[in-house]
Design an enzyme around this catalytic site. Structure first.
Site, mmCIF file in Angstrom:
data_model
loop_
_atom_site.group_PDB
_atom_site.id
_atom_site.type_symbol
_atom_site.label_atom_id
_atom_site.label_comp_id
_atom_site.label_asym_id
_atom_site.label_seq_id
_atom_site.Cartn_x
_atom_site.Cartn_y
_atom_site.Cartn_z
ATOM 1 N N HIS A 11 -9.113 8.284 -2.424
ATOM 2 C CA HIS A 11 -9.074 9.040 -1.174
ATOM 3 C C HIS A 11 -10.312 9.913 -0.981
ATOM 4 C CE1 HIS A 11 -4.765 8.582 0.434
ATOM 5 N NE2 HIS A 11 -5.044 7.554 -0.351
ATOM 6 N N HIS B 243 -3.002 -0.795 -4.824
ATOM 7 C CA HIS B 243 -1.543 -0.772 -4.852
ATOM 8 C C HIS B 243 -0.960 -1.507 -6.055
ATOM 9 C CE1 HIS B 243 -1.573 -0.021 -0.212
ATOM 10 N NE2 HIS B 243 -2.030 1.001 -0.921
#
Length: 725
Positions: free
Chosen positions: A99, A267
């Site tokens: 992020h 993920h």
């Protein structure tokens, strides 16, 4: 009232002290005023380490293997105040690094991991960054231990990389060299919205057409890193999400294969957290009270940790083994059929219609309990979109290829804004040169500089031609991601040689003279272009009565077309260059704001910007040879006439067209000069006028020349990271 207004009975109503809040600042009174603050960021006054601190020297003292060992130990050192899912922080640190790096956009090079900006607003409080504050706080004991030898920016990215290694991935490499900033960035435009997660419509011309996303943005909504995991504007439609993913990741510098690899690899570890109620959380870090000590989103009504953690609102893991690097993501995605459902927090997500109990991921606290896995709309896009599906199936059937693709894409994601390899430090820098690093061959410095300079002087090229060409070559440098600049001489290659702002016909004529000089003397063309510009400045200074030598450092190299991803350089094309009094067309943004943005990207201060404008005008470097702003009767001489004329009250300034003014004699009305808004702002803006008055003074003609040469040299050497070393 401002955001610091405190109302309490019994308190003295009189304000004491300085202007410590934003609401009553000067710009609040005049919101349309030119904000020069973006040129005055990150100076020594805000840096507690002091002017003499040298991060590259501190890094030499770092025990890299000991640091990585401590990070590996941290991965399973679960803390009671913020326990690790399944006893592993792998997902936490991968997400924190992702992020931070994922805010990068190629359009202006801003965002990214290179400065540790996630520590400050607005990024530290973005809805998409919920609980990254916990990741940084978990890293604090290690940062405290190693101190100045490791920046926050490097530590966060390294922690994410070590997390993947701990999960079992063979990573591609790692480079140190990211230096921390010490306050929020003032130059980055994150969007015009005034509320978090406002609908995407305001930043798209047509939200159904991903390519209409406003520049320079990459994220689809205010406060998101890339796309909305629940779908476009929160409405599930995997194909529509795929269109937005393709555009958003392209604006991050990623192709389709890298997009699939990063999405799936991101993920493969960790989980989403949405087993709670968002209304139970404290405010974000910037809004939280002092008792929270910089932590946000703390659950003040319930347990709020472990299986009861709230982050995105989605809930569940993607794979059966979320702490391991494996092919579980693709196997889970393609092995099952999926149906749309909702998390306990009410977020839209997908779950399998049927699934074997042993394929479900275990509870983060109790391995005897299993839960349904989940997929976001972005995950489903990899299955629905034909291009993404083909890549995903290939990766599912070739785990080694997927692992290599992700390792390379992760390296690119976390290093894209670091610039060329010359800035990479540490023992784990990959040997391979990658085209996205804009490689530049080593240059020579053993040639006769004086002889080359003499050849240029005898070439017949004017000072204006020499200065303008060197400027055009160097002005592409962006301090945001350290791309561009004169080194590499890419101005002779596509696409730069054809940019309108580079005056292709004039450029071709000048290069046809300089290229043989480079070939015959052993100098690189990059060096010859800069040396020619220096010579032009010296000639202009001499014409003004000043003998001065412009500093020159040989050693630039010439990149080849094969070393240049032409498409990736399109984003460096100038839409305007106030320094040469040119813009490609009319824009909503004013010419002076575009000048300010370019100056900031080039790393210039407001005084440096001022002196460069004044000097380039009188030397005669305007695009197309226009006379706007050439306030002198001695064109070609490096005089302070621009400032003298600008501050002379014998002149009157009259608008005569769009972005066009005439400078007229107050008494006779005769037109003396023409000007643009960029010219006149140096007399109308109170701060810039103060600088202009300094350079207009009778006793500062010499200072102006010296300051111009210093600023010019800074621009020419901005990408010479070898000199800084």
């Amino acid at each position: 009232m401002d955001g610091n207004d405190i109302r309490s009975t019994g308190k003295c109503p009189v304000m004491h002290g300085g202007n410590t809040a934003m609401g009553s600042s000067v710009t609040a009174w005049w919101p349309n005023a030119l904000n020069l603050d973006i040129l005055h960021q990150h100076d020594s006054k805000t840096n507690p380490l002091g002017q003499d601190f040298n991060y590259s020297e501190e890094l030499k003292k770092l025990d890299v293997e000991a640091l990585k060992a401590d990070l590996r130990a941290l991965m399973t050192d679960s803390q009671d105040w913020w326990p690790a899912d399944w006893g592993s922080y792998v997902g936490m640190f991968a997400r924190t690094a992702w992020h931070m790096a994922g805010s990068y956009r190629t359009s202006d090079g801003r965002g990214g991991a290179n400065t540790g900006n996630q520590r400050f607003a607005p990024l530290n409080s973005w809805p998409d960054n919920v609980n990254t504050d916990k990741g940084r706080r978990l890293l604090w004991p290690i940062k405290k231990k190693y101190g100045n030898k490791i920046s926050w920016a490097d530590l966060i990215v390294l922690a994410g990389t070590v997390a993947y290694e701990a999960a079992g991935l063979k990573t591609y490499g790692f480079a140190f060299g990211r230096e921390d900033i010490w306050h929020p960035e003032k130059d980055t435009y994150w969007g015009e919205e005034k509320e978090w997660l406002a609908p995407s419509d305001s930043r798209y011309g047509d939200v159904t057409k991903a390519e209409t996303l406003a520049n320079p943005l990459a994220a689809v909504q205010m406060g998101l890193i890339y796309v909305n995991p629940e779908g476009v504007n929160g409405k599930s439609d995997p194909q529509a999400t795929a269109y937005q993913m393709r555009e958003t990741f392209a604006r991050m510098g990623m192709n389709d294969e890298e997009t699939v690899a990063l999405t799936a690899g991101g993920h493969t570890v960790g989980k989403c957290h949405g087993n709670g109620n968002v209304t139970d959380l404290s405010p974000d870090p910037e809004a939280a009270g002092p008792e929270f000590q910089g932590l946000g989103w703390m659950n003040t009504k319930g347990r709020g940790i472990g299986r009861n953690t709230m982050v995105s609102g989605l809930e569940g893991a993607w794979t059966t083994h979320p702490t391991q690097w494996d092919n579980g993501f693709f196997e889970m995605l393609f092995k099952h059929e999926w149906t749309l459902t909702h998390s306990p927090a009410g977020a839209s997500q997908w779950e399998p219609i049927t699934i074997a109990e042993e394929d479900k991921p275990a509870d983060v606290e109790d391995p005897s309990i299993r839960h349904m896995p989940m997929m976001t709309d972005a995950d489903m896009a990899l299955k629905v979109d034909p291009i993404y599906r083909e890549i995903s199936l290939r990766f599912m059937n070739d785990f080694e290829a997927f692992s290599d693709a992700f390792a390379r894409a992760w390296f690119k994601l976390t290093h894209r804004d670091m610039g060329p390899k010359a800035r990479y430090l540490g023992p784990d820098v990959p040997a391979e040169d990658l085209v996205w690093q804009d490689p530049i061959p080593a240059g020579r410095s053993d040639y006769d500089v004086a002889a080359v300079k003499a050849r240029i002087a005898a070439s017949g090229l004017s000072a204006s031609d020499l200065v303008a060409t060197a400027w055009d070559s160097a002005r592409t440098y962006r301090g945001s991601d350290h791309r561009g600049g004169a080194n590499g001489a890419r101005i002779r290659l596509a696409p730069q040689k054809d940019w309108e702002g580079n005056e292709p016909q004039r450029l071709a004529r000048v290069l046809s003279v300089l290229e043989p000089i480079a070939a015959e003397t052993g100098a690189s063309l990059a060096d010859v272009i800069v040396l020619g510009g220096n010579l032009g400045v010296e000639q202009a200074a001499k014409a003004a009565g000043f003998d001065i030598e412009v500093p020159f450092a040989p050693g630039r190299g010439d990149s080849t077309a094969e070393q240049t991803d032409a498409a990736s350089f399109d984003v460096l094309e100038p839409l305007a260059d106030g320094f040469r009094n040119w813009q490609k067309q009319d824009y909503v943004v004013s010419p002076e704001e575009m000048l300010l943005d370019r100056a900031q990207l080039m790393g210039l201060t407001a005084p440096e910007m001022t002196t460069l404008i004044g000097g380039l005008r009188v030397i005669g470097t305007n695009h197309g040879g226009t006379k706007h702003g050439v306030f002198t009767q001695r064109k070609g001489a490096l005089t302070n006439d621009f400032f003298v004329t600008l501050t002379d009250m014998a002149n009157n300034w009259v608008p005569v067209g769009n972005n066009l003014y005439e400078i007229r004699d107050r008494k006779t009305g005769a037109t003396r000069y023409t000007a643009t808004r960029v010219d006149l702002v140096f007399g109308s803006n109170s701060i810039l006028r103060a600088y202009a008055e300094v350079y207009a003074q009778d006793d500062n003609a010499g200072k102006f020349v010296r300051d111009f040469v210093a600023a010019w040299t800074k621009v020419m050497n901005a990408d010479r990271f070898d000199l800084a070393a």
